[in-house]
Design a protein around this motif. Structure first.
Motif, PDB file in Angstrom:
ATOM      1  N   SER A  86       0.820  -1.212   0.000  1.00 58.05           N
ATOM      2  CA  SER A  86       0.000   0.000   0.000  1.00 58.05           C
ATOM      3  C   SER A  86       0.855   1.263   0.000  1.00 58.05           C
ATOM      4  N   SER A  89       3.072   1.503  -3.369  1.00 64.23           N
ATOM      5  CA  SER A  89       2.260   1.842  -4.541  1.00 64.23           C
ATOM      6  C   SER A  89       1.713   3.266  -4.447  1.00 64.23           C
ATOM      7  N   TYR A 154      -1.106  -2.380  -8.082  1.00 62.32           N
ATOM      8  CA  TYR A 154      -1.827  -1.332  -7.355  1.00 62.32           C
ATOM      9  C   TYR A 154      -1.481   0.051  -7.894  1.00 62.32           C
ATOM     10  N   ASN A 158      -4.460   2.449  -9.440  1.00 64.38           N
ATOM     11  CA  ASN A 158      -4.809   3.704  -8.774  1.00 64.38           C
ATOM     12  C   ASN A 158      -4.351   4.942  -9.528  1.00 64.38           C
ATOM     13  N   SER A 215      -5.605   0.322  -2.077  1.00 60.65           N
ATOM     14  CA  SER A 215      -4.567  -0.713  -2.092  1.00 60.65           C
ATOM     15  C   SER A 215      -4.692  -1.637  -0.890  1.00 60.65           C
ATOM     16  N   GLU A 218      -7.717  -4.120  -1.325  1.00 55.57           N
ATOM     17  CA  GLU A 218      -7.813  -4.955  -2.526  1.00 55.57           C
ATOM     18  C   GLU A 218      -7.668  -6.432  -2.166  1.00 55.57           C
TER      19      GLU A 218
END
Length: 283
Positions: A86, A89, A154, A158, A215, A218
């Protein structure tokens, strides 16, 4: 009573009604979270009762079992994987989306509206439609069960949303400020880092928080593309639903713990989030 006084009373009554409606909606959205938190402190027997018992004894057994006290798997590797995927990304998305949004809002390129539509069109494909090609690519590249594969995925997932959001935020920055910096001899990297970024900081924070939440939550790609080494927190959470039954108290405890990083990030950045979301709301 005068007409003006009647109008004032109507406006106040309408405002009070909208305020009451907002409170009721807020309580309705909060009740499932409160119920999940309460259930996490019950034993499995009390959590499975129907109708539920509000006066049941409280215990920390669900949290102990979640953290492996009963001999189960430890959640720390999954939590660390989710944090790495997370955060990494999100940083990559900001690094790529910021100059792209600048080119589409302030120093606009040709047909910038078509570019924005292209970014939006990439989100129209259902995620499950691209699952098989991505799986085959990861398998042939030897990247299955690799956390950096999730970082790349990710980031690509995004990036369109981030460009759209930041383009709206940067469009609110006065062009005169940027032109003054250019007159003083500032180059593009200096303009971006010392002029545009501080002004757009609330919008950047809002974008970062939303990308982080997407993220962290997911599940589909993480479930299919990871196994043991790169397992993320949502995938670890689904492991509590087994053929032997649903351990409700432990699932609620795990869900609350896994939700805490997102809640903490949202609480810490709430001021920036509100400023950022309102910054691009009015043109």
């Amino acid at each position: 009573m005068s007409t003006t006084a009647l109008r004032v009373r109507r406006v106040r009554g309408k405002g009070a009604g909208l305020g009451l409606l907002a409170w009721l909606l807020g309580i309705a959205f909060f009740l499932p979270i409160a119920w999940m938190a309460l259930t996490s402190f019950h034993s499995e027997t009390d959590a499975a009762t129907n109708p539920p018992s509000f006066a049941a004894a409280l215990t920390l057994d669900g949290y102990r079992e979640f953290f492996g006290a009963g001999g189960g798997a430890s959640p720390w590797p999954a939590l660390i994987n989710s944090t790495v995927a997370s955060v990494a990304s999100t940083l990559l998305v900001l690094l790529l989306a910021f100059p792209a949004a600048y080119a589409l809002s302030i120093n606009r390129v040709r047909k910038w509206t078509d570019v924005l539509f292209f970014f939006l069109s990439t989100k129209m494909l259902p995620a499950v439609a691209g699952l098989l090609p991505i799986y085959l690519f990861a398998k042939n590249a030897g990247m299955l069960d690799n956390i950096w594969l999730l970082v790349i995925l990710y980031t690509s997932m995004n990036l369109p949303i981030a460009v759209w959001m930041m383009q709206s935020f940067l469009a609110e920055i006065p062009v005169a400020v940027i032109e003054a910096a250019r007159v003083d001899g500032a180059r593009l990297p200096t303009v971006l880092a010392r002029v545009v970024a501080p002004i757009a900081l609330p919008g950047i924070a809002a974008t970062a928080l939303i990308c982080f939440i997407f993220s962290w939550n997911e599940l589909l790609f993480a479930r299919v593309l990871t196994g043991v080494v790169a397992e993320t927190a949502p995938v670890f959470l689904t492991g509590f639903i087994t053929s032997q039954g649903l351990f409700l108290a432990k699932v609620c405890a795990a869900s609350l713990v896994i939700s805490l990083p997102v809640l903490a990030a949202g609480f810490a950045a709430q001021d920036k989030l509100v400023q950022g979301l309102s910054l691009g709301a009015v043109k």
